[in-house]
Design an enzyme around this catalytic site. Structure first.
Site, short mmCIF file in Angstrom:
data_model
loop_
_atom_site.label_atom_id
_atom_site.label_comp_id
_atom_site.label_asym_id
_atom_site.label_seq_id
_atom_site.Cartn_x
_atom_site.Cartn_y
_atom_site.Cartn_z
N LYS A 1 -0.42 4.69 4.61
CA LYS A 1 -1.33 3.75 5.27
C LYS A 1 -0.75 3.37 6.63
O LYS A 1 0.41 2.99 6.74
CB LYS A 1 -1.53 2.50 4.42
CG LYS A 1 -2.56 1.54 5.02
CD LYS A 1 -2.92 0.42 4.06
CE LYS A 1 -3.88 -0.57 4.69
NZ LYS A 1 -5.15 0.04 5.13
N HIS B 1 0.83 -1.19 0.00
CA HIS B 1 0.00 0.00 0.00
C HIS B 1 0.87 1.25 0.00
O HIS B 1 2.08 1.17 0.22
CB HIS B 1 -0.91 0.04 1.22
CG HIS B 1 -2.08 -0.89 1.13
ND1 HIS B 1 -1.97 -2.23 1.44
CD2 HIS B 1 -3.37 -0.69 0.77
CE1 HIS B 1 -3.15 -2.81 1.26
NE2 HIS B 1 -4.01 -1.90 0.86
#
Length: 226
Positions: free
Chosen positions: A132, A128
């Site tokens: 995140k 990600h």
């Protein structure tokens, strides 16, 4: 995510009755409940520390809530209790993307086929964007749960946080002879927002606490009938 949900909601003919953002973080539960009354449903893509308060405010106001926030599941027992105490409704999920929900089902079937084949080692990889906060992702944890329970053995999970991509999840089976990999790659966050709107349509008029993947088939069936 909140802005994207609002944009899609309007495109689907819904009205945005109320928007709460970081400036509202210090408002008391009673104040939030009063502001929420009259709304049909709330969608929460905030931060983990606010989920309990937001869920309580919605339950007090009689407004069902869709929680797409990540990293809060350690509070699930407390959140479920307060929702049920006020006879409210909540639906949560590690990932509201329709594609991810299909991916869960594909990977479960793949794990069933590899069950008992000890020559293949399973593994899960997820990546990600660098902002995140949680790792592994909630999606990876759900994927791990599905595959580990199906195989009857643990599955290693690796996480990468770099760059700007929305999210990639991969299940692999590796042997000396070959490797098989199944991948879901998000191209944007629109899939998450669209799934949250599906959940919002479904939760209206219901009571209790629901997990998105457990009611996904019902949600999709209901949507096809429209």
């Amino acid at each position: 995510m909140g802005q994207l949900v609002g944009k899609l909601a309007i495109e689907h003919g819904h009205e945005i009755a109320l928007t709460l953002d970081v400036a509202d973080a210090d408002r008391r539960v009673e104040d939030l409940a009063n502001a929420l009354r009259g709304c049909d449903v709330a969608i929460d893509f905030s931060v983990a520390d606010t989920v309990l308060k937001n869920a309580e405010a919605c339950a007090r106001a009689g407004v069902p809530i869709v929680v797409g926030t990540t990293g809060w599941l350690a509070q699930l027992t407390d959140v479920s209790r307060v929702v049920n105490d006020y006879n409210g409704a909540l639906i949560y999920g590690s990932n509201f993307s329709v594609g991810v929900q299909v991916f869960y089902r594909i990977t479960e079937r793949a794990a069933e086929l590899f069950r008992g084949l000890e020559s293949y080692d399973p593994f899960i990889e997820e990546a990600h964007h660098k902002r995140k906060r949680d790792a592994p992702s909630g999606t990876a944890l759900q994927l791990h749960k599905i595959v580990a329970e199906t195989l009857g053995r643990d599955v290693p999970v690796t996480s990468t946080r770099a760059g700007y991509f929305p999210g990639t999840h991969r299940l692999g089976f590796d042997s000396t002879a070959d490797q098989i990999r199944l991948t879901h790659e998000a191209r944007s966050r629109e899939g998450f927002a669209a799934g949250a709107l599906l959940a919002a349509n479904w939760i209206v008029g219901r009571k209790g606490v629901f997990e998105f993947s457990e009611v996904f088939d019902e949600i999709i069936s209901q949507n096809r009938l429209r």
